[in-house]
Design a protein around this motif. Structure first.
Motif, PDB file in Angstrom:
ATOM      1  N   ASP A 284       0.830  -1.209   0.000  1.00  0.00           N
ATOM      2  CA  ASP A 284       0.000   0.000   0.000  1.00  0.00           C
ATOM      3  C   ASP A 284       0.871   1.267   0.000  1.00  0.00           C
ATOM      4  OD1 ASP A 284      -1.999   1.826   0.183  1.00  0.00           O
ATOM      5  OD2 ASP A 284      -2.614   1.319   2.219  1.00  0.00           O
ATOM      6  N   PRO A 285       1.451   1.573  -1.175  1.00  0.00           N
ATOM      7  CA  PRO A 285       2.316   2.763  -1.246  1.00  0.00           C
ATOM      8  C   PRO A 285       1.549   4.069  -1.076  1.00  0.00           C
ATOM      9  CG  PRO A 285       2.050   1.752  -3.416  1.00  0.00           C
ATOM     10  CD  PRO A 285       1.403   0.837  -2.435  1.00  0.00           C
ATOM     11  N   GLU A 286       0.207   3.998  -1.150  1.00  0.00           N
ATOM     12  CA  GLU A 286      -0.595   5.208  -0.942  1.00  0.00           C
ATOM     13  C   GLU A 286      -0.475   5.689   0.509  1.00  0.00           C
ATOM     14  OE1 GLU A 286      -4.808   4.644  -1.603  1.00  0.00           O
ATOM     15  OE2 GLU A 286      -5.295   6.643  -0.849  1.00  0.00           O
ATOM     16  N   HIS A 287      -0.337   4.758   1.444  1.00  0.00           N
ATOM     17  CA  HIS A 287      -0.348   5.129   2.857  1.00  0.00           C
ATOM     18  C   HIS A 287       1.012   5.013   3.554  1.00  0.00           C
ATOM     19  CE1 HIS A 287      -4.707   4.220   2.219  1.00  0.00           C
ATOM     20  NE2 HIS A 287      -4.810   5.312   2.957  1.00  0.00           N
ATOM     21  N   PHE A 288       1.916   4.204   2.997  1.00  0.00           N
ATOM     22  CA  PHE A 288       3.168   3.946   3.741  1.00  0.00           C
ATOM     23  C   PHE A 288       4.396   4.207   2.888  1.00  0.00           C
ATOM     24  CE2 PHE A 288      -0.086   0.966   5.350  1.00  0.00           C
ATOM     25  CZ  PHE A 288      -0.208   1.479   6.634  1.00  0.00           C
TER      26      PHE A 288
END
Ligand code: SF4
Length: 126
Positions: free
Chosen positions: A85-89
């Motif tokens: 989840d590169p959107e959040h982390f």
């Protein structure tokens, strides 16, 4: 004799007229009470719908107030969450541990998967 017959006929007509009026009033009363019940039912449904909408809004507010964070004392820095989840982390180069870069879209499937996949249970969403 003829006059008595006429009076008797008039009395019969009056009696039948009275019966007719009574029945008519009864039917009108029944119809009006049924329509009142229907109106009350519609009002109850409106109230229930409003309550449901309010509950959904409250639930949405609860989700909005959730906080996404990394428990750095648990995180081993494997980077799995950033890949899922590169959107959040994102990885923090200084600490070598994951960090939260976004707190929006907290209902996303990739976030849920990242939380599930963390080997150290270091992602908190409360
Ligand atoms: S998956 Fe868990 S342990 Fe790995 S970097 Fe992310 S938070 Fe840290």
């Amino acid at each position: 004799m003829k006059k008595q017959m006429t009076e008797l006929k008039n009395k019969k007509i009056l009696i039948w007229l009275g019966v007719f009026i009574s029945l008519s009033l009864g039917i009108i009363y029944k119809l009006s009470s049924d329509s009142t019940k229907i109106t009350e039912t519609v009002e109850e449904n409106k109230v229930e719908n409003k309550t449901t909408i309010n509950n959904e809004e409250e639930n949405n507010e609860q989700v909005e107030f959730k906080k996404l964070s990394i428990l750095t004392n648990k995180c081993r820095g494997c980077g799995r969450c950033t890949r899922i989840d590169p959107e959040h982390f994102e990885m923090n180069r200084e600490t070598g541990k994951a960090m939260v870069i976004s707190s929006t879209n907290l209902k996303s499937e990739s976030l849920a998967l990242a939380i599930q996949s963390c080997p150290d249970s270091a992602i908190s969403l409360e």
